[in-house]
Design an enzyme around this catalytic site. Structure first.
Site, PDB file in Angstrom:
ATOM      1  CG  ASN A   7      -1.928   1.104   1.212  1.00 40.79           C
ATOM      2  OD1 ASN A   7      -1.622   2.239   0.855  1.00 40.79           O
ATOM      3  ND2 ASN A   7      -3.150   0.799   1.632  1.00 40.79           N
ATOM      4  CG  HIS A  43      -8.294   3.509   1.100  1.00 41.39           C
ATOM      5  ND1 HIS A  43      -8.659   2.716   2.160  1.00 41.39           N
ATOM      6  CD2 HIS A  43      -9.363   4.301   0.855  1.00 41.39           C
ATOM      7  CE1 HIS A  43      -9.893   3.016   2.531  1.00 41.39           C
ATOM      8  NE2 HIS A  43     -10.333   3.985   1.753  1.00 41.39           N
ATOM      9  NE  ARG A  45      -8.498   7.198   3.886  1.00 37.04           N
ATOM     10  CZ  ARG A  45      -9.284   6.360   4.547  1.00 37.04           C
ATOM     11  NH1 ARG A  45     -10.576   6.614   4.618  1.00 37.04           N
ATOM     12  NH2 ARG A  45      -8.805   5.282   5.138  1.00 37.04           N
ATOM     13  CD  GLU A  70      -7.245  -0.576   1.057  1.00 36.39           C
ATOM     14  OE1 GLU A  70      -7.220  -1.824   1.113  1.00 36.39           O
ATOM     15  OE2 GLU A  70      -6.755   0.149   1.940  1.00 36.39           O
ATOM     16  CG  HIS A 190      -5.769  -1.979  10.150  1.00 35.54           C
ATOM     17  ND1 HIS A 190      -6.153  -0.857   9.453  1.00 35.54           N
ATOM     18  CD2 HIS A 190      -5.563  -1.562  11.419  1.00 35.54           C
ATOM     19  CE1 HIS A 190      -6.190   0.183  10.267  1.00 35.54           C
ATOM     20  NE2 HIS A 190      -5.830  -0.220  11.468  1.00 35.54           N
ATOM     21  N   GLY A 213       1.000  -1.281   4.315  1.00 34.50           N
ATOM     22  CA  GLY A 213       1.479   0.030   3.933  1.00 34.50           C
ATOM     23  C   GLY A 213       2.251   0.736   5.023  1.00 34.50           C
TER      24      GLY A 213
END
Length: 238
Positions: A7, A43, A45, A70, A190, A213
């Site tokens: 990530n 990811h 946002r 994601e 995570h 990540g």
């Protein structure tokens, strides 16, 4: 061997703090693959506080392994997936105001919505994954959505690993066995890091992919990106 998807959000965070294009997100993705990453995860946002829409488009042109996008499946996200057609879309229940992904889907409550989203994703030829916790009901209802995989939210495992690693891993063993019984593929992510990753892999041998990540990029500040990716790959070996 479990695939390592790197990530690169944190690379974009560093770049955005100063402006310009240093570090270069696209070049880092290319280098991650060259150093042994089996995938690149982003990811994006809505506030573009790290990865931007332009980054995603630019990356889609150069990633040669598996591109995993994601995010929260609003219409902005879905339009992005339709345009890019990445290898995988990972659905995360994090509305725009949250700092990071820190919970899985209530797949029973959101079953109808997720079924519709996943039908659209599959019509575009995109593999699907749903971010879930270890609650068996959420895993069982994930199957009803039609998803290809689940991604186990490993925050609780990481939090409790140093206290009692046997207790920390137990619910993940149970959850992974149930997912495999149902025919779901297994991803995880995570707060996985060099301290806890090997033990997780040893106890969840069916693990298809991990997305890492924050810890990996932090380690790379000391160890270098190539060395760090090789170390994480070593921890994932069967």
């Amino acid at each position: 061997m479990t695939k390592l998807s790197v990530n690169i959000n944190k690379i974009a965070t560093i770049r955005n703090a100063r402006g310009g294009n240093t570090p270069n997100v696209v070049q880092v993705a290319i280098d991650c693959e060259r150093f042994g990453a089996a995938g690149i995860t982003v990811h994006p946002r809505p506030d573009e506080r790290h990865i931007t829409g332009k980054d995603v488009m630019d990356l889609s042109k150069v990633v040669t392994t598996e591109f995993n996008i994601e995010g929260y499946p609003d219409e902005r996200f879905m339009q992005m997936i339709e345009a890019i057609r990445p290898a995988q879309a990972t659905l995360v229940p994090d509305p725009p105001h949250v700092l990071t992904s820190n919970a899985g889907w209530d797949t029973k409550e959101n079953s109808a919505v997720l079924q519709d989203i996943i039908r659209r994703l599959k019509s575009w030829g995109v593999r699907t994954s749903i971010f879930v916790d270890t609650d068996l009901q959420n895993i069982e209802y994930a199957l009803e959505t039609g998803t290809d995989r689940i991604e186990l939210y490993t925050g609780p495992y990481a939090d409790n690993f140093s206290i009692n690693k046997e207790q920390a891993i137990e619910p993940f063993i149970i959850a992974s066995k149930r997912a495999i019984e149902l025919g779901l593929g297994l991803n995880a992510g995570h707060d996985l890091n060099q301290d806890n990753l090997r033990y997780f892999k040893q106890n969840i041998p069916e693990l298809a992919e991990v997305s890492i990540g924050h810890a990996l990029i932090s380690d790379a500040l000391y160890l270098g990106l190539e060395n760090t990716i090789q170390r994480y790959n070593y921890l994932l070996r069967d």
